[in-house]
Design a protein around this motif. Structure first.
Motif, PDB file in Angstrom:
ATOM      1  N   SER A 272     -36.975  54.845  72.430  1.00 35.54           N
ATOM      2  CA  SER A 272     -37.782  53.942  73.249  1.00 35.54           C
ATOM      3  C   SER A 272     -38.562  52.920  72.429  1.00 35.54           C
ATOM      4  O   SER A 272     -39.287  52.101  72.988  1.00 35.54           O
ATOM      5  CB  SER A 272     -38.764  54.744  74.108  1.00 35.54           C
ATOM      6  N   TRP A 273     -38.429  52.971  71.118  1.00 35.56           N
ATOM      7  CA  TRP A 273     -39.163  52.059  70.237  1.00 35.56           C
ATOM      8  C   TRP A 273     -38.409  50.744  70.039  1.00 35.56           C
ATOM      9  O   TRP A 273     -37.192  50.701  70.111  1.00 35.56           O
ATOM     10  CB  TRP A 273     -39.400  52.686  68.868  1.00 35.56           C
ATOM     11  N   THR A 274     -39.159  49.688  69.790  1.00 36.30           N
ATOM     12  CA  THR A 274     -38.593  48.399  69.394  1.00 36.30           C
ATOM     13  C   THR A 274     -39.402  47.863  68.217  1.00 36.30           C
ATOM     14  O   THR A 274     -40.618  47.682  68.336  1.00 36.30           O
ATOM     15  CB  THR A 274     -38.640  47.374  70.540  1.00 36.30           C
ATOM     16  N   PHE A 275     -38.719  47.647  67.083  1.00 32.34           N
ATOM     17  CA  PHE A 275     -39.358  47.069  65.905  1.00 32.34           C
ATOM     18  C   PHE A 275     -38.560  45.841  65.473  1.00 32.34           C
ATOM     19  O   PHE A 275     -37.320  45.849  65.506  1.00 32.34           O
ATOM     20  CB  PHE A 275     -39.383  48.054  64.733  1.00 32.34           C
ATOM     21  N   SER A 276     -39.266  44.804  65.065  1.00 27.18           N
ATOM     22  CA  SER A 276     -38.581  43.646  64.492  1.00 27.18           C
ATOM     23  C   SER A 276     -39.490  42.995  63.459  1.00 27.18           C
ATOM     24  O   SER A 276     -40.718  42.985  63.608  1.00 27.18           O
ATOM     25  CB  SER A 276     -38.182  42.633  65.565  1.00 27.18           C
ATOM     26  N   PHE A 277     -38.859  42.468  62.428  1.00 30.67           N
ATOM     27  CA  PHE A 277     -39.594  41.783  61.362  1.00 30.67           C
ATOM     28  C   PHE A 277     -38.689  40.716  60.773  1.00 30.67           C
ATOM     29  O   PHE A 277     -37.496  40.940  60.575  1.00 30.67           O
ATOM     30  CB  PHE A 277     -40.013  42.775  60.266  1.00 30.67           C
ATOM     31  N   GLY A 278     -39.255  39.545  60.517  1.00 32.10           N
ATOM     32  CA  GLY A 278     -38.448  38.467  59.942  1.00 32.10           C
ATOM     33  C   GLY A 278     -39.301  37.490  59.171  1.00 32.10           C
ATOM     34  O   GLY A 278     -40.525  37.421  59.352  1.00 32.10           O
ATOM     35  N   GLY A 279     -38.648  36.753  58.300  1.00 30.59           N
ATOM     36  CA  GLY A 279     -39.355  35.752  57.521  1.00 30.59           C
ATOM     37  C   GLY A 279     -38.415  34.679  57.034  1.00 30.59           C
ATOM     38  O   GLY A 279     -37.197  34.843  57.025  1.00 30.59           O
ATOM     39  N   GLY A 280     -39.003  33.544  56.632  1.00 28.49           N
ATOM     40  CA  GLY A 280     -38.184  32.436  56.162  1.00 28.49           C
ATOM     41  C   GLY A 280     -38.928  31.556  55.176  1.00 28.49           C
ATOM     42  O   GLY A 280     -40.160  31.577  55.098  1.00 28.49           O
ATOM     43  N   TYR A 281     -38.147  30.801  54.411  1.00 28.56           N
ATOM     44  CA  TYR A 281     -38.677  29.827  53.456  1.00 28.56           C
ATOM     45  C   TYR A 281     -38.146  28.461  53.858  1.00 28.56           C
ATOM     46  O   TYR A 281     -36.939  28.291  54.088  1.00 28.56           O
ATOM     47  CB  TYR A 281     -38.228  30.162  52.033  1.00 28.56           C
ATOM     48  N   TYR A 282     -39.055  27.474  53.960  1.00 31.39           N
ATOM     49  CA  TYR A 282     -38.725  26.187  54.546  1.00 31.39           C
ATOM     50  C   TYR A 282     -38.967  25.067  53.533  1.00 31.39           C
ATOM     51  O   TYR A 282     -40.095  24.847  53.099  1.00 31.39           O
ATOM     52  CB  TYR A 282     -39.571  25.960  55.802  1.00 31.39           C
ATOM     53  N   ALA A 298     -43.265  18.546  54.239  1.00 32.57           N
ATOM     54  CA  ALA A 298     -43.818  19.321  53.136  1.00 32.57           C
ATOM     55  C   ALA A 298     -42.679  19.912  52.306  1.00 32.57           C
ATOM     56  O   ALA A 298     -41.679  20.392  52.855  1.00 32.57           O
ATOM     57  CB  ALA A 298     -44.705  20.442  53.665  1.00 32.57           C
ATOM     58  N   GLY A 299     -42.864  19.908  50.991  1.00 34.13           N
ATOM     59  CA  GLY A 299     -41.806  20.392  50.110  1.00 34.13           C
ATOM     60  C   GLY A 299     -41.479  21.857  50.322  1.00 34.13           C
ATOM     61  O   GLY A 299     -40.309  22.242  50.385  1.00 34.13           O
ATOM     62  N   ASP A 300     -42.513  22.693  50.453  1.00 31.83           N
ATOM     63  CA  ASP A 300     -42.277  24.136  50.567  1.00 31.83           C
ATOM     64  C   ASP A 300     -43.294  24.775  51.499  1.00 31.83           C
ATOM     65  O   ASP A 300     -44.489  24.459  51.465  1.00 31.83           O
ATOM     66  CB  ASP A 300     -42.385  24.805  49.190  1.00 31.83           C
ATOM     67  N   ALA A 301     -42.814  25.710  52.320  1.00 32.75           N
ATOM     68  CA  ALA A 301     -43.666  26.496  53.202  1.00 32.75           C
ATOM     69  C   ALA A 301     -42.919  27.785  53.546  1.00 32.75           C
ATOM     70  O   ALA A 301     -41.703  27.891  53.320  1.00 32.75           O
ATOM     71  CB  ALA A 301     -44.019  25.720  54.471  1.00 32.75           C
ATOM     72  N   TRP A 302     -43.615  28.754  54.087  1.00 31.44           N
ATOM     73  CA  TRP A 302     -42.971  30.009  54.464  1.00 31.44           C
ATOM     74  C   TRP A 302     -43.669  30.632  55.664  1.00 31.44           C
ATOM     75  O   TRP A 302     -44.809  30.294  55.986  1.00 31.44           O
ATOM     76  CB  TRP A 302     -42.940  31.004  53.292  1.00 31.44           C
ATOM     77  N   GLY A 303     -42.962  31.539  56.336  1.00 32.78           N
ATOM     78  CA  GLY A 303     -43.539  32.197  57.493  1.00 32.78           C
ATOM     79  C   GLY A 303     -42.924  33.566  57.720  1.00 32.78           C
ATOM     80  O   GLY A 303     -41.777  33.816  57.344  1.00 32.78           O
TER      81      GLY A 303
END
Length: 383
Positions: A272-282, A298-303
């Motif tokens: 019954s659990w839901t987990f999610s995780f994500g990231g990126g470099y822009y 912008a040259g570089d950013a992340w999230g």
């Protein structure tokens, strides 16, 4: 007052008409069912429709400026879907898909319930192509990007989301290749436990961000893979490249940008659990908020984004399930702009009978520009 009552009556009638047509089915509705028969061309067609009506209320603490109408209630993403699948031969079919966004308050001209100048309708997606269990799926048109399919969609699972991922944070996700990309040739096939994606972005028309400048996509492409580690765990990674140009007609200034976004995310759904995780470099992707072609991106950013929820079954009093959850994100510029945003929140989703759903979220925000916290309620009807 009389005019407003007439508009309200029309809105209620529309809602009842749509609702009564779909109470019998809460997923896609099959209007024509495929059953190939010799000498009957129509029997090769499968045609389905579906949609989602989404009134929403956003109450942001502090001054929300031109978005103040969201406190009064607005359209949170109503859309209608049409899918055709026509069997050709062997295991090859022609497919076509159209998704229409409808801003209901704008359609009925409800003052203070939509942005100034908002369109009544918008084309969310429109594509066509061929699919085969053996050879994969090849489509062309406006459709979800490889990056969104593989990375973004895994954390696009609550309402006040997508605040730290590439889709939705660039100059325009329909043009820059990150979200519902226009003029895209896209391929997908499955090899064992891996879904492999590739796309080519053709040159697009100029996009006007409203500040006198012009953005033009010259080309680009994407690669991605979704690996099903187990039946409950899916890990994905993707890269998108866009060759773009910013131009200022006022002084004939221009600059080319090589825009890259790299991302990875994981979804885990045990019981019954839901987990999610994500990231990126822009890279050369997020805007600096400067009206300067030489320093527009912008040259570089992340999230990063995360979510964890637990679904509790009820099965009575019209309530199927409810899911409490926690979620959050972080967006940070590395250079060219001093900006940091962090969101953390709690939410709950009530899944009701007949395709109805209610979401509530409270999000605490800490940001360089002192954005307020958010209280959000969304009503949703899926058919």
């Amino acid at each position: 007052m009389l005019i407003k009552m007439r508009v309200l009556t029309r809105a209620i009638a529309l809602g009842l008409a749509v609702g009564s047509a779909s109470f019998a089915a809460h997923a896609e509705i099959t209007l024509i069912k495929q059953d190939p028969q010799a000498g009957d061309p129509l029997s090769r067609l499968n045609f389905t429709v579906g949609g989602s009506i989404r009134p929403q209320f956003n109450n942001l603490t502090g001054d929300d400026g031109k978005n103040a109408y969201k406190r009064n209630g607005f359209d949170g993403g109503t859309r209608f879907r049409f899918l055709a699948d026509y069997y050709l031969f062997d295991d090859i079919s022609w497919v076509g898909y159209y998704e229409l966004g409808v801003n209901i308050p704008a359609v009925f001209d409800w003052d203070n319930h939509h942005a100034d100048g908002a369109h009544d309708t918008s084309r969310r997606m429109l594509y066509t192509g061929f699919q085969s269990k053996t050879w994969g799926k090849l489509t062309f048109g406006q459709q979800n990007s490889v990056y969104y399919d593989v990375v973004g969609s895994k954390t696009d699972v609550w309402d006040y989301d997508m605040l730290a991922q590439a889709p939705g944070n660039g100059i325009n996700g329909d043009y820059d290749g990150s979200y519902r990309s226009r003029k895209m040739l896209k391929y997908k096939n499955t090899y064992g436990a891996a879904d492999v994606y590739a796309s080519y972005l053709f040159a697009d028309n100029e996009y006007l961000p409203g500040n006198g400048l012009r953005y033009k996509r010259q080309g680009g492409g994407s690669l991605g893979v979704d690996y099903h580690l187990t039946k409950d765990v899916t890990w994905g990674a993707a890269w998108n490249y866009t060759d773009a140009e910013m131009r200022n007609p006022a002084n004939n200034g221009s600059k080319s940008y090589n825009q890259n976004i790299y991302g990875t995310s994981i979804s885990w759904k045990p019981d019954s659990w839901t987990f999610s995780f994500g990231g990126g470099y822009y890279q050369n992707f997020l805007t600096t908020h400067k009206k300067d072609v030489n320093n527009y991106f912008a040259g570089d950013a992340w999230g990063i984004e995360y979510m964890a929820g637990y679904t509790i079954p009820v099965g009575q009093y019209g309530l199927k399930t409810f899911m409490p959850y926690v979620m959050g994100d972080r967006l940070e510029y590395v250079n060219d702009r001093d900006y940091l945003r962090i969101d953390n929140g709690v939410g709950i989703t009530f899944q009701l009978d007949y395709g109805f759903r209610v979401d509530y979220e409270h999000v605490f925000t800490s940001s360089t520009d002192n954005l307020g916290d958010m209280n959000l309620v969304r009503l949703r009807y899926d058919f």
